[in-house]
Design an enzyme around this catalytic site. Structure first.
Site, PDB file in Angstrom:
ATOM      1  N   ARG A 125      22.979   9.435  12.925  1.00 45.83           N
ATOM      2  CA  ARG A 125      23.166   8.398  11.918  1.00 45.83           C
ATOM      3  C   ARG A 125      24.434   8.638  11.121  1.00 45.83           C
ATOM      4  NH1 ARG A 125      21.519   8.018   6.048  1.00 45.83           N
ATOM      5  NH2 ARG A 125      21.144  10.240   6.186  1.00 45.83           N
ATOM      6  N   VAL A 152       0.867  -1.177   0.000  1.00 43.46           N
ATOM      7  CA  VAL A 152       0.000   0.000   0.000  1.00 43.46           C
ATOM      8  C   VAL A 152       0.906   1.229   0.000  1.00 43.46           C
ATOM      9  CG1 VAL A 152      -1.807   1.219   1.266  1.00 43.46           C
ATOM     10  CG2 VAL A 152      -1.637  -1.281   1.433  1.00 43.46           C
ATOM     11  N   ARG A 172      27.936  14.587  10.631  1.00 45.29           N
ATOM     12  CA  ARG A 172      26.967  15.623  10.275  1.00 45.29           C
ATOM     13  C   ARG A 172      26.571  16.518  11.437  1.00 45.29           C
ATOM     14  NH1 ARG A 172      23.314  11.832   6.301  1.00 45.29           N
ATOM     15  NH2 ARG A 172      24.951  11.740   4.742  1.00 45.29           N
ATOM     16  N   ASP A 186       3.738   9.516   8.637  1.00 43.55           N
ATOM     17  CA  ASP A 186       2.427   8.876   8.777  1.00 43.55           C
ATOM     18  C   ASP A 186       2.483   7.575   9.583  1.00 43.55           C
ATOM     19  OD1 ASP A 186       2.157  10.866   6.934  1.00 43.55           O
ATOM     20  OD2 ASP A 186       1.289   9.631   5.348  1.00 43.55           O
ATOM     21  N   HIS A 236      21.435  17.968   7.921  1.00 45.31           N
ATOM     22  CA  HIS A 236      22.515  17.753   6.959  1.00 45.31           C
ATOM     23  C   HIS A 236      23.189  19.101   6.736  1.00 45.31           C
ATOM     24  CE1 HIS A 236      24.797  16.568   3.497  1.00 45.31           C
ATOM     25  NE2 HIS A 236      24.359  15.330   3.602  1.00 45.31           N
ATOM     26  N   GLU A 282      13.222   4.107   7.501  1.00 46.85           N
ATOM     27  CA  GLU A 282      13.375   5.340   8.270  1.00 46.85           C
ATOM     28  C   GLU A 282      12.265   5.533   9.299  1.00 46.85           C
ATOM     29  OE1 GLU A 282      14.348   8.764   5.908  1.00 46.85           O
ATOM     30  OE2 GLU A 282      14.248  10.108   7.638  1.00 46.85           O
ATOM     31  N   GLN A 318      18.495  14.599  12.530  1.00 49.25           N
ATOM     32  CA  GLN A 318      19.754  14.915  11.864  1.00 49.25           C
ATOM     33  C   GLN A 318      19.600  16.086  10.894  1.00 49.25           C
ATOM     34  OE1 GLN A 318      21.828  12.185   8.845  1.00 49.25           O
ATOM     35  NE2 GLN A 318      23.174  12.156  10.631  1.00 49.25           N
ATOM     36  N   GLU A 321      26.745  14.498   0.474  1.00 44.14           N
ATOM     37  CA  GLU A 321      28.006  14.406   1.170  1.00 44.14           C
ATOM     38  C   GLU A 321      29.131  13.903   0.264  1.00 44.14           C
ATOM     39  OE1 GLU A 321      27.260  13.393   5.096  1.00 44.14           O
ATOM     40  OE2 GLU A 321      28.953  12.026   5.220  1.00 44.14           O
ATOM     41  N   HIS A 330      17.225  16.544   7.800  1.00 44.29           N
ATOM     42  CA  HIS A 330      17.501  15.518   6.799  1.00 44.29           C
ATOM     43  C   HIS A 330      16.938  14.160   7.162  1.00 44.29           C
ATOM     44  CE1 HIS A 330      19.625  13.655   3.551  1.00 44.29           C
ATOM     45  NE2 HIS A 330      20.421  12.946   4.328  1.00 44.29           N
ATOM     46  N   TYR A 331      17.051  13.770   8.418  1.00 46.54           N
ATOM     47  CA  TYR A 331      16.777  12.382   8.759  1.00 46.54           C
ATOM     48  C   TYR A 331      16.331  12.281  10.211  1.00 46.54           C
ATOM     49  CZ  TYR A 331      17.486   7.347   9.175  1.00 46.54           C
ATOM     50  OH  TYR A 331      17.296   6.011   9.365  1.00 46.54           O
ATOM     51  N   LEU A 382      19.133  18.775  -1.232  1.00 44.58           N
ATOM     52  CA  LEU A 382      20.398  18.277  -0.709  1.00 44.58           C
ATOM     53  C   LEU A 382      21.525  18.315  -1.738  1.00 44.58           C
ATOM     54  CD1 LEU A 382      21.857  16.671   1.614  1.00 44.58           C
ATOM     55  CD2 LEU A 382      21.376  14.659   0.239  1.00 44.58           C
ATOM     56  N   PHE A 437      32.659   8.441   3.099  1.00 44.27           N
ATOM     57  CA  PHE A 437      31.585   9.321   3.550  1.00 44.27           C
ATOM     58  C   PHE A 437      31.991   9.904   4.892  1.00 44.27           C
ATOM     59  CE2 PHE A 437      26.915   9.607   2.386  1.00 44.27           C
ATOM     60  CZ  PHE A 437      27.148   9.670   1.036  1.00 44.27           C
TER      61      PHE A 437
HETATM   62  C1  LIG Z   1      17.907  13.946  -0.226  1.00 40.26           C
HETATM   63  C2  LIG Z   1      18.258  12.721   0.550  1.00 40.26           C
HETATM   64  C3  LIG Z   1      19.450  12.056   0.313  1.00 40.26           C
HETATM   65  C4  LIG Z   1      19.780  10.907   1.024  1.00 40.26           C
HETATM   66  N1  LIG Z   1      20.952  10.285   0.753  1.00 40.26           N
HETATM   67  C5  LIG Z   1      21.266   9.134   1.394  1.00 40.26           C
HETATM   68  C6  LIG Z   1      22.461   8.419   1.086  1.00 40.26           C
HETATM   69  O1  LIG Z   1      23.238   8.816   0.235  1.00 40.26           O
HETATM   70  N2  LIG Z   1      22.699   7.265   1.752  1.00 40.26           N
HETATM   71  C7  LIG Z   1      21.837   6.775   2.688  1.00 40.26           C
HETATM   72  O2  LIG Z   1      22.092   5.711   3.241  1.00 40.26           O
HETATM   73  N3  LIG Z   1      20.700   7.433   3.000  1.00 40.26           N
HETATM   74  C8  LIG Z   1      20.395   8.601   2.377  1.00 40.26           C
HETATM   75  N4  LIG Z   1      19.236   9.262   2.704  1.00 40.26           N
HETATM   76  C9  LIG Z   1      18.304   8.650   3.631  1.00 40.26           C
HETATM   77  C10 LIG Z   1      17.540   7.525   2.947  1.00 40.26           C
HETATM   78  O3  LIG Z   1      17.342   7.856   1.591  1.00 40.26           O
HETATM   79  C11 LIG Z   1      16.173   7.306   3.546  1.00 40.26           C
HETATM   80  O4  LIG Z   1      16.286   7.157   4.920  1.00 40.26           O
HETATM   81  C12 LIG Z   1      15.521   6.052   2.983  1.00 40.26           C
HETATM   82  O5  LIG Z   1      15.488   6.112   1.583  1.00 40.26           O
HETATM   83  C13 LIG Z   1      14.130   5.872   3.514  1.00 40.26           C
HETATM   84  O6  LIG Z   1      13.520   4.797   2.832  1.00 40.26           O
HETATM   85  P1  LIG Z   1      12.144   4.237   3.346  1.00 40.26           P
HETATM   86  O7  LIG Z   1      11.849   3.048   2.503  1.00 40.26           O
HETATM   87  O8  LIG Z   1      12.174   4.067   4.801  1.00 40.26           O
HETATM   88  O9  LIG Z   1      11.094   5.412   3.049  1.00 40.26           O
HETATM   89  P2  LIG Z   1      10.691   6.207   1.718  1.00 40.26           P
HETATM   90  O10 LIG Z   1      11.562   5.926   0.564  1.00 40.26           O
HETATM   91  O11 LIG Z   1      10.523   7.615   2.133  1.00 40.26           O
HETATM   92  O12 LIG Z   1       9.286   5.600   1.351  1.00 40.26           O
HETATM   93  C14 LIG Z   1       8.146   5.810   2.127  1.00 40.26           C
HETATM   94  C15 LIG Z   1       7.001   5.078   1.483  1.00 40.26           C
HETATM   95  O13 LIG Z   1       5.891   5.083   2.352  1.00 40.26           O
HETATM   96  C16 LIG Z   1       4.737   5.423   1.652  1.00 40.26           C
HETATM   97  N5  LIG Z   1       3.816   6.052   2.609  1.00 40.26           N
HETATM   98  C17 LIG Z   1       4.094   6.996   3.531  1.00 40.26           C
HETATM   99  N6  LIG Z   1       2.989   7.313   4.226  1.00 40.26           N
HETATM  100  C18 LIG Z   1       1.988   6.536   3.742  1.00 40.26           C
HETATM  101  C19 LIG Z   1       0.597   6.410   4.053  1.00 40.26           C
HETATM  102  N7  LIG Z   1       0.014   7.149   4.986  1.00 40.26           N
HETATM  103  N8  LIG Z   1      -0.122   5.515   3.344  1.00 40.26           N
HETATM  104  C20 LIG Z   1       0.440   4.764   2.348  1.00 40.26           C
HETATM  105  N9  LIG Z   1       1.749   4.867   2.030  1.00 40.26           N
HETATM  106  C21 LIG Z   1       2.503   5.738   2.720  1.00 40.26           C
HETATM  107  C22 LIG Z   1       5.204   6.328   0.544  1.00 40.26           C
HETATM  108  O14 LIG Z   1       4.298   6.291  -0.532  1.00 40.26           O
HETATM  109  C23 LIG Z   1       6.530   5.695   0.187  1.00 40.26           C
HETATM  110  O15 LIG Z   1       6.323   4.658  -0.756  1.00 40.26           O
HETATM  111  C24 LIG Z   1      18.901  10.422   2.006  1.00 40.26           C
HETATM  112  C25 LIG Z   1      17.712  11.082   2.260  1.00 40.26           C
HETATM  113  C26 LIG Z   1      17.389  12.232   1.557  1.00 40.26           C
HETATM  114  C27 LIG Z   1      16.122  12.946   1.870  1.00 40.26           C
END
Ligand SMILES: Cc1cc2nc3c(=O)[nH]c(=O)nc-3n(C[C@H](O)[C@H](O)[C@H](O)COP(=O)(O)OP(=O)(O)OC[C@H]3O[C@@H](n4cnc5c(N)ncnc54)[C@H](O)[C@@H]3O)c2cc1C
Ligand code: SF4
Ligand code: FES
Lengths: 248, 597
Positions: free
Chosen positions: B395, B37, B292, B213, B234, B384, B232, B247, B360-361, B244, B118
């Site tokens: 982190r 979902v 960071r 959420d 950045h 996350e 965190q 890094e 950032h995080y 962003l 990094f």
């Molecule tokens: C700009 C940027 C650069 C980064 N660079 C790095 C890096 O180089 N190396 C590293 O290790 N980390 C990096 N990070 C951190 C890392 O990218 C994230 O922590 C990680 O991608 C999070 O993945 P996730 O699957 O937890 O969530 P997300 O990829 O954020 O996915 C969340 C999902 O949940 C769904 N969702 C949310 N709420 C609901 C709801 N209410 N109902 C249904 N669906 C919902 C969304 O649709 C989405 O599919 C970076 C973060 C950012 C912002």
């Protein structure tokens, strides 16, 4: 001093109440560092919360925010108002797609096409992760790298006249992805994948207009991918029919 | 009423964590039906924006001890060491799997995987795919997941509530955006993979969709949020948009300078700078490659000394990569160049990039164990939105993409096992909850015709959080933020929408997201208030020292009838006793403890 403004002519359509799409004008503040998406958000937040559109990353990488801006498919998060000021800007949903509401298009057909090219690595014998990564030289990576950069933003589908006329044509992005896997040194799914990529709905559906590559914000060059796909498909035909012993 | 949509495992979120979990369930037991979902199409998830890379030990000069030590010291000793050990041990396997699935990792000339350094790392171990690592990982996972027939995709469905029965979790209530239909999506296990909550703050690298959420859904169901006070920043976001600049720009040799062109980090215990043309530059765990939290704190200090530059979006410093030259920039950092040109209006080949610290995080999140299990049976969390914790108080860059894979997979495997033993729910009880939630949404949002607009409430909350719960905090500043958040929650009860229709009502979604952010902000403030010490990303000016005696503990924020209650949980220490965090010349492994075994 009066604030500088710019007019956005936005196509509206709410399926629950409108029988046809129509245009609505909004006057928004003009800022040099604003993109079209900023203006749409300003409208939504301060003037009219009923305007619907998709966006997420606001940095040109998630592929959500494609729309027709003055008749051309663009990512609204990297199309600046300053490109058009002081003239009004027309914003419409991407063409060649059904409209769900306002600026939101229906993605269903694309998702079906995406699955058809089998966009995953196919192997006859699978290595276990304990055996480590496959070897892939920078030159091997380079062969397909560009075609793996697609963000599925759909701009190329809006630009492609074949997609407009023949909805079953797999289209630039899906084909570029199919070719990307065909060219990956780790892949062994040539035959299965070629059935779709090398079909009439596949690369042979393309009449080489090249508009797709013109509008692609990520320089994927899907037109080049399709041309390569045609070469591979021809090779495939020779292999299958003229020298069946040469098949891999 | 519409029937319940029935599956075995329901995964909320289609980012790296959610997709990895879905594949894990499908591979562990192909007879299970999996629902994914996601409020946006999975390939739009914010994982897509991660640039720099993902950490795992693969090179001969590296070792598991180094990765563990970098992570634990980076975390200011608040990480659970058993979780970190397991994470580091499973990381190479997960990144290798992604390679087998087609991820276009950057390569060495001989065809092996290339790695880069990094911030906060003693040895380079970040796998990367140019500077679009997250994009390639996400698309590889999504495309691979498409081949699994047992996965049903609920694309553009927004989860609003957890379904509970007899103290177990059995699914979610969700809105189908296209039609506005509110349905129950049921399964014996739910895995929350909803990502972070950076949008609680005004300046963030996070997408509009990162609104906490899943954290809010769990919190409302009585599940505690862990270590929420650790946010965190950045050090290198673009002023204004918060976009962003990875890094990796510093990993490749970029430097930070103040308004006088001075490399100010040398004044803050991060070592001495080497000339940019010195072949030893950049030195790991030193200067620009410090962690960071320290870099962001140094920025605030420079600002207070009046040594930053001033622009329309506040103070900033400069990130200079010009000395790398056009060729290297285009080869290693093409996206940095593209972003700087588009959104800062400068070409980094010729001009330095204006940057400032931006949120950032979230180190904190839904409290889980190493299997992704929360205290609520049937509820799992990963990525996350979860807090295992391997990130502790800060982190380590490039650990979180790997974390999504390692713990997404573990949560998927354990959920697949759990559904075999869990009892069937009482469907009529679940149906009633769906009806109640649908009623609530209609009455609270779709029928109200007078009240306050969303945007003013959201802006007030965001500004209060930045002012009160930012890089430096005090009792007073946090209390002021909390008071404002409580006021915003009050006002939210009277929020009014323009849009009262069903089909693709994005204003309704924005309201539900704000409701989640208000809950997250509240838990965050309460935890920040009660952690009376300074550690990692949580810097209390009224308690400037780390206090291991009292606070070598995780905070657990519970929602109760009379406000948020904080409980404390001991940190798991296996082999690395708390030590001082050192960067610069005398950084690295301690002589005892860490580098044995
Ligand atoms: C700009 C940027 C650069 C980064 N660079 C790095 C890096 O180089 N190396 C590293 O290790 N980390 C990096 N990070 C951190 C890392 O990218 C994230 O922590 C990680 O991608 C999070 O993945 P996730 O699957 O937890 O969530 P997300 O990829 O954020 O996915 C969340 C999902 O949940 C769904 N969702 C949310 N709420 C609901 C709801 N209410 N109902 C249904 N669906 C919902 C969304 O649709 C989405 O599919 C970076 C973060 C950012 C912002
Ligand atoms: S090929 Fe280019 S234009 Fe087409 S969907 Fe992909 S990124 Fe967009
Ligand atoms: S909002 Fe993500 S590409 Fe424009």
């Amino acid at each position: 001093m009066a604030e500088e403004t710019i007019v956005l002519r936005v196509q509206r359509y709410r399926p629950e109440q409108d029988s046809d799409p129509y245009f609505q004008d909004y006057e928004v503040p003009y800022r040099k560092d604003w993109v079209v998406l900023d203006a749409l958000n300003w409208i939504k937040e301060y003037k009219d919360g009923t305007l619907s559109f998709r966006w997420s990353c606001r940095m040109g990488v998630c592929g959500s925010c494609g729309m027709m801006v003055n008749g051309r498919p663009r990512l609204t998060c990297n199309t600046f108002l300053r490109e058009f000021y002081p003239n009004p800007i027309t914003v419409e949903p991407l063409v060649n797609f059904d409209i769900e509401r306002d600026l939101v298009i229906c993605m269903d057909t694309f998702l079906e096409k995406l699955k058809k090219v089998k966009p995953w690595i196919i192997r006859r014998e699978v290595k276990s992760p304990e055996e480590g990564p496959y070897n892939q030289t920078p030159a091997q990576l380079y062969r397909y790298k560009q075609f793996s950069m697609c963000i599925n933003c759909m701009l190329c589908y809006a630009a492609c006249p074949v997609v407009g006329m023949h909805p079953e044509f797999l289209g630039p992005a899906a084909l570029a992805l199919g070719v990307r896997y065909l060219l990956d040194s780790r892949d062994q799914g040539w035959n299965e994948r070629m059935e779709e990529v090398g079909s009439h709905e596949g690369v042979w559906g393309c009449t080489f207009v090249g508009e797709c590559s013109e509008v692609c914000p990520k320089h994927v060059d899907p037109a080049a991918a399709i041309q390569q796909g045609k070469v591979l498909a021809t090779l495939d035909w020779f292999k299958r029919w003229l020298m069946p012993w040469g098949q891999k | 009423m519409a029937e319940l949509l029935k599956h075995d495992v329901v995964i909320v979120g289609g980012g790296a964590a959610g997709l990895r979990a879905a594949i894990a369930v499908a591979e562990r037991n192909p007879s299970l039906s999996v629902a994914v979902v996601s409020k946006i199409y999975p390939m739009r998830s914010h994982t897509v924006s991660a640039e720099g890379g993902a950490a795992a030990v693969i090179k001969g000069n590296d070792s598991r001890e180094h990765h563990i030590y970098d992570t634990i010291s980076g975390a200011d000793w608040l990480a659970d060491q058993n979780a970190v050990e397991l994470f580091v041990d499973e990381a190479p396997r997960e990144l290798t799997l992604l390679e087998h699935w087609g991820c276009p990792w950057s390569r060495e000339p001989d065809g092996s995987i290339a790695v880069r350094p990094f911030g906060g790392m003693k040895i380079e171990r970040t796998w990367f795919a140019a500077d679009k690592t997250g994009f390639h990982m996400l698309h590889t996972l999504y495309q691979t997941a498409l081949k699994y027939v047992p996965i049903t995709w609920y694309d553009e469905w927004f989860a609003t509530k957890l379904l509970l029965d007899k103290d177990r979790c059995y699914g979610v209530v969700a809105i189908e955006l296209r039609t506005g239909a509110i349905r129950g999506i049921v399964g014996k296990a739910v895995i929350l993979c909803t990502g972070g909550a950076g949008r609680v703050y005004p300046f963030t690298t996070n997408a509009i969709t990162k609104t906490g959420d899943g954290m809010a859904l769990a919190f409302r169901a009585g599940v505690p949020l862990k270590d929420m006070e650790f946010v965190q920043y950045h050090p290198t976001g673009l002023p204004g948009t918060g976009i962003l600049i990875t890094e990796a720009a510093r990993g490749e040799g970029g430097i930070l300078v103040n308004k006088d062109g001075y490399r100010y980090l040398q004044d803050y215990g991060l070592g001495k700078p080497l000339d940019v043309h010195d072949p030893r530059h950049p030195v790991k765990r030193t200067m620009e490659l410090g962690p960071r939290d320290k870099l962001s704190q140094a920025f605030v200090m420079e600002m207070r000394k009046g040594r930053t530059l001033k622009g329309p979006y506040g103070d900033y410093v400069l990130l200079d990569i010009r000395h790398l030259g056009e060729k290297k920039i285009d080869e290693k950092l093409p996206f940095v160049r593209e972003l700087a040109r588009n959104y800062a209006g400068i070409d980094p080949v010729y001009e330095p990039i204006p940057v400032r610290p931006v949120v950032h995080y979230m180190m904190g999140g839904v409290h889980t164990d190493v299997d992704g299990k929360t205290p609520l049976p049937g509820l799992y969390a990963a990525g996350e939105c979860a807090c295992v914790s391997i990130n502790g108080a800060n982190r380590l860059g490039s650990n979180s993409l790997t974390e999504c894979l390692v713990f997404g997979a573990r949560a998927g495997h354990h959920a697949a096992e759990y559904v075999g033993s869990a009892p069937d729910p009482d469907s009529s009880a679940l149906e009633q909850q769906v009806r109640d939630e649908a009623d609530r949404i209609r009455k609270q949002f779709l029928e109200r015709t007078e009240g306050e607009r969303l945007v003013s409430i959201r802006k007030d909350m965001q500004n209060a959080m930045e002012e009160g719960c930012g890089i430096y905090r005090t009792e007073q500043s946090v209390q002021a933020a909390l008071n404002k958040v409580e006021e915003c929650r009050e006002r939210f009860q009277r929020v009014v929408l323009d849009d009262h229709t069903n089909s693709f009502n994005t204003e309704l979604i924005a309201a539900l997201e704000l409701e989640c952010m208000l809950d997250v902000a509240r838990a965050l403030c309460q935890a920040a208030l009660e952690r009376r010490e300074s550690r990692g990303a949580h810097q209390r000016e009224d308690y400037p020292a780390r206090d291991d005696e009292k606070f070598l503990k995780h905070s657990l924020a519970y929602r109760t009838a009379d406000g948020v209650k904080i409980e404390w949980l001991d940190v798991v220490i296996t082999k690395w006793p708390p030590a001082e965090r050192k960067y610069g010349a005398d950084s690295g492994l301690p002589s005892e403890g860490g580098n044995k075994s």
